[in-house]
Motif scaffolding. Structure first.
Motif, mmCIF file in Angstrom:
data_model
loop_
_atom_site.group_PDB
_atom_site.id
_atom_site.type_symbol
_atom_site.label_atom_id
_atom_site.label_comp_id
_atom_site.label_asym_id
_atom_site.label_seq_id
_atom_site.Cartn_x
_atom_site.Cartn_y
_atom_site.Cartn_z
ATOM 1 N N LYS A 72 -66.576 -17.313 -33.356
ATOM 2 C CA LYS A 72 -67.576 -18.079 -32.606
ATOM 3 C C LYS A 72 -68.975 -17.494 -32.765
ATOM 4 O O LYS A 72 -69.955 -18.219 -32.932
ATOM 5 N N ASN A 73 -69.058 -16.175 -32.708
ATOM 6 C CA ASN A 73 -70.365 -15.524 -32.672
ATOM 7 C C ASN A 73 -70.969 -15.252 -34.042
ATOM 8 O O ASN A 73 -72.190 -15.074 -34.150
ATOM 9 N N ASN A 74 -70.141 -15.213 -35.075
ATOM 10 C CA ASN A 74 -70.644 -14.714 -36.352
ATOM 11 C C ASN A 74 -70.351 -15.577 -37.571
ATOM 12 O O ASN A 74 -70.973 -15.367 -38.613
ATOM 13 N N ASP A 161 -64.874 0.232 -32.561
ATOM 14 C CA ASP A 161 -66.077 -0.597 -32.620
ATOM 15 C C ASP A 161 -65.926 -1.764 -31.654
ATOM 16 O O ASP A 161 -65.049 -2.609 -31.817
ATOM 17 N N GLY A 162 -66.781 -1.810 -30.635
ATOM 18 C CA GLY A 162 -66.710 -2.876 -29.640
ATOM 19 C C GLY A 162 -67.577 -4.075 -29.964
ATOM 20 O O GLY A 162 -67.775 -4.953 -29.112
ATOM 21 N N PHE A 163 -68.064 -4.154 -31.188
ATOM 22 C CA PHE A 163 -68.961 -5.244 -31.578
ATOM 23 C C PHE A 163 -68.282 -6.608 -31.448
ATOM 24 O O PHE A 163 -67.142 -6.788 -31.866
ATOM 25 N N VAL A 164 -69.003 -7.573 -30.851
ATOM 26 C CA VAL A 164 -68.534 -8.963 -30.840
ATOM 27 C C VAL A 164 -69.579 -9.906 -31.433
ATOM 28 O O VAL A 164 -69.256 -11.006 -31.873
ATOM 29 N N GLY A 165 -70.844 -9.487 -31.447
ATOM 30 C CA GLY A 165 -71.902 -10.327 -31.991
ATOM 31 C C GLY A 165 -73.236 -9.984 -31.356
ATOM 32 O O GLY A 165 -73.300 -9.230 -30.387
ATOM 33 N N LYS A 166 -74.297 -10.536 -31.920
ATOM 34 C CA LYS A 166 -75.640 -10.352 -31.385
ATOM 35 C C LYS A 166 -76.173 -11.681 -30.863
ATOM 36 O O LYS A 166 -75.829 -12.744 -31.373
ATOM 37 N N GLN A 167 -77.026 -11.597 -29.860
ATOM 38 C CA GLN A 167 -77.612 -12.818 -29.307
ATOM 39 C C GLN A 167 -78.563 -13.444 -30.322
ATOM 40 O O GLN A 167 -79.428 -12.774 -30.887
ATOM 41 N N VAL A 168 -78.374 -14.734 -30.544
ATOM 42 C CA VAL A 168 -79.190 -15.472 -31.505
ATOM 43 C C VAL A 168 -79.743 -16.722 -30.828
ATOM 44 O O VAL A 168 -78.990 -17.503 -30.240
ATOM 45 N N VAL A 169 -81.057 -16.893 -30.896
ATOM 46 C CA VAL A 169 -81.711 -18.104 -30.399
ATOM 47 C C VAL A 169 -82.377 -18.774 -31.597
ATOM 48 O O VAL A 169 -83.238 -18.182 -32.247
ATOM 49 N N ILE A 170 -81.955 -19.995 -31.895
ATOM 50 C CA ILE A 170 -82.433 -20.693 -33.087
ATOM 51 C C ILE A 170 -83.131 -21.990 -32.689
ATOM 52 O O ILE A 170 -82.612 -22.762 -31.878
ATOM 53 N N ASP A 171 -84.297 -22.222 -33.265
ATOM 54 C CA ASP A 171 -84.968 -23.514 -33.143
ATOM 55 C C ASP A 171 -84.412 -24.435 -34.224
ATOM 56 O O ASP A 171 -84.641 -24.198 -35.418
ATOM 57 N N LEU A 172 -83.665 -25.448 -33.822
ATOM 58 C CA LEU A 172 -83.152 -26.402 -34.799
ATOM 59 C C LEU A 172 -84.310 -27.201 -35.384
ATOM 60 O O LEU A 172 -85.246 -27.574 -34.681
ATOM 61 N N LYS A 173 -84.241 -27.468 -36.674
ATOM 62 C CA LYS A 173 -85.367 -28.094 -37.365
ATOM 63 C C LYS A 173 -85.547 -29.560 -37.003
ATOM 64 O O LYS A 173 -86.657 -30.087 -37.059
ATOM 65 N N SER A 174 -84.448 -30.226 -36.658
ATOM 66 C CA SER A 174 -84.556 -31.663 -36.432
ATOM 67 C C SER A 174 -83.440 -32.155 -35.526
ATOM 68 O O SER A 174 -82.410 -31.491 -35.352
ATOM 69 N N GLU A 175 -83.656 -33.329 -34.970
ATOM 70 C CA GLU A 175 -82.613 -33.993 -34.190
ATOM 71 C C GLU A 175 -81.411 -34.299 -35.078
ATOM 72 O O GLU A 175 -80.262 -34.249 -34.629
ATOM 73 N N LYS A 176 -81.677 -34.582 -36.345
ATOM 74 C CA LYS A 176 -80.599 -34.879 -37.290
ATOM 75 C C LYS A 176 -79.666 -33.679 -37.439
ATOM 76 O O LYS A 176 -78.440 -33.832 -37.480
ATOM 77 N N ASP A 177 -80.240 -32.475 -37.513
ATOM 78 C CA ASP A 177 -79.415 -31.268 -37.593
ATOM 79 C C ASP A 177 -78.575 -31.103 -36.334
ATOM 80 O O ASP A 177 -77.392 -30.746 -36.398
#
Length: 250
Positions: A72-74, A161-177
Motif C-alpha cells: 500500500k505504502n510503496n 527494520d520497522g520501516f513501513v513507508g514514508k509520508q507522501v503528499v502528491i499534487d495530482l496533475k489533472s482530474e483525468k489522473d
C-alpha cells in the motif's frame, strides 16, 4: 471532480474503515500508469494458472498484513498470467504479449517477480516463491533503495527494520489522473469531511473525530479547498502516508 467528492453516500455498519484484500491488477499498462502518477515502484509477478507456488503466494503471502502494508505504502502490484492474451504490454515503444514480455526478461518459471521504478526502469527480479518473512525483507530493502546505498541484501537480512513507508503528499496533475486512479487503483479512496460517517464504493465521508479509525495506509484523494486543507492537516498529523491532492471545481 467535485461531483466525485460530493456523491451521496450509504451509511456503513462499522465506523472502522479498513480495506479488503484487493485483487491484483492484471494489466501492465494500467499498473505502470498508476505507478507513474503515484510515484511508486512497480512490481510485476509473472504467474500461470497451474502454478502451485503462485497459488501459495496468493494465499499465504500476498494477503498478510505486513505485506499489504508495504505494498500500500510503496508499490503498485500487478500479476500477469502467461496464458492471458487478452491484454497487450506496451514497453519502451514495443508491444508484447504477456509471454513475450516474460521472455524479454529471461523468465524461465513462475512465479517470477520483476521490480521497476515509478518511471518504468527495471531494477531487479526475484524468481521463485518466498515465504512471508523473506518477501517482507525484499519489499523493505527495495522500497528504501538500500541497494543504492551499498547495503547488500544478505547483510540486510540480519538486521531488524520497522520501516513501513514514508509520508507522501502528491499534487495530482489533472482530474483525468484522479479519475484513472479511482477506477483502477484498488487502494484509492476519495475522502471528505462531513457531519456523519458514510461510504459508497471508494467514496468516504468521515467526521473529524473519527479520522483515526480510517486505515492510515490506504491512498486518499482529497480536494484542495478549505475543507481539504483541514483534512490534509488531520491526515498528516495522524500519520497517514499516502495523500493525493486535486483541485476540485466548484
Amino acid at each position: 471532480m467535485k461531483r466525485l467528492i460530493l456523491l451521496l453516500f450509504f451509511i456503513f455498519s462499522s465506523i472502522l474503515i479498513l480495506a479488503d484484500i484487493p485483487n491484483m491488477i492484471d494489466e501492465f499498462d494500467v499498473a505502470a500508469k498508476i505507478a507513474n502518477i503515484e510515484k511508486k515502484a512497480l512490481i510485476i509477478v509473472f504467474s500461470s494458472k497451474d502454478c502451485y507456488y503462485c497459488k501459495l503466494f496468493e494465499s499465504r503471502v500476498y494477503p498478510k498484513a505486513a505485506v499489504q502494508t508495504l505494498i500500500k505504502n510503496n508499490y503498485v502490484f500487478a500479476e500477469l498470467y502467461l496464458g492471458n492474451n487478452e491484454h497487450r504490454v506496451h514497453f519502451r515503444g514495443r508491444e508484447f504479449t504477456n509471454v513475450q514480455f516474460a521472455q524479454a526478461f529471461g523468465v524461465k518459471g513462475t512465479p517470477t517477480f520483476v521490480f521497476f521504478t515509478d518511471t518504468g526502469t527495471p531494477i531487479t527480479y526475484y524468481p521463485g516463491y518466498s515465504p512471508e518473512n523473506m518477501f517482507v525483507k525484499i519489499l523493505k530493502h527495495l522500497s528504501q533503495k538500500l541497494f543504492e546505498k551499498g547495503v547488500e541484501f544478505k547483510d540486510y537480512l540480519k538486521k531488524k527494520d520497522g520501516f513501513v513507508g514514508k509520508q507522501v503528499v502528491i499534487d495530482l496533475k489533472s482530474e483525468k489522473d484522479a479519475q484513472f486512479l479511482v477506477k483502477n487503483d484498488p487502494y484509492i479512496r476519495v475522502l471528505k469531511l462531513g457531519n456523519e460517517d458514510k461510504i459508497e464504493g471508494k467514496n468516504i465521508q468521515i467526521r473529524e473525530k473519527n479520522i483515526k479509525k480510517l486505515d492510515p495506509y490506504l491512498r486518499y484523494i482529497i480536494c484542495k479547498d478549505s475543507d481539504g486543507k483541514r483534512l490534509l492537516e488531520l491526515l498528516e498529523k495522524n500519520g497517514f502516508l499516502n495523500i493525493y491532492l486535486i483541485h476540485c471545481k466548484t
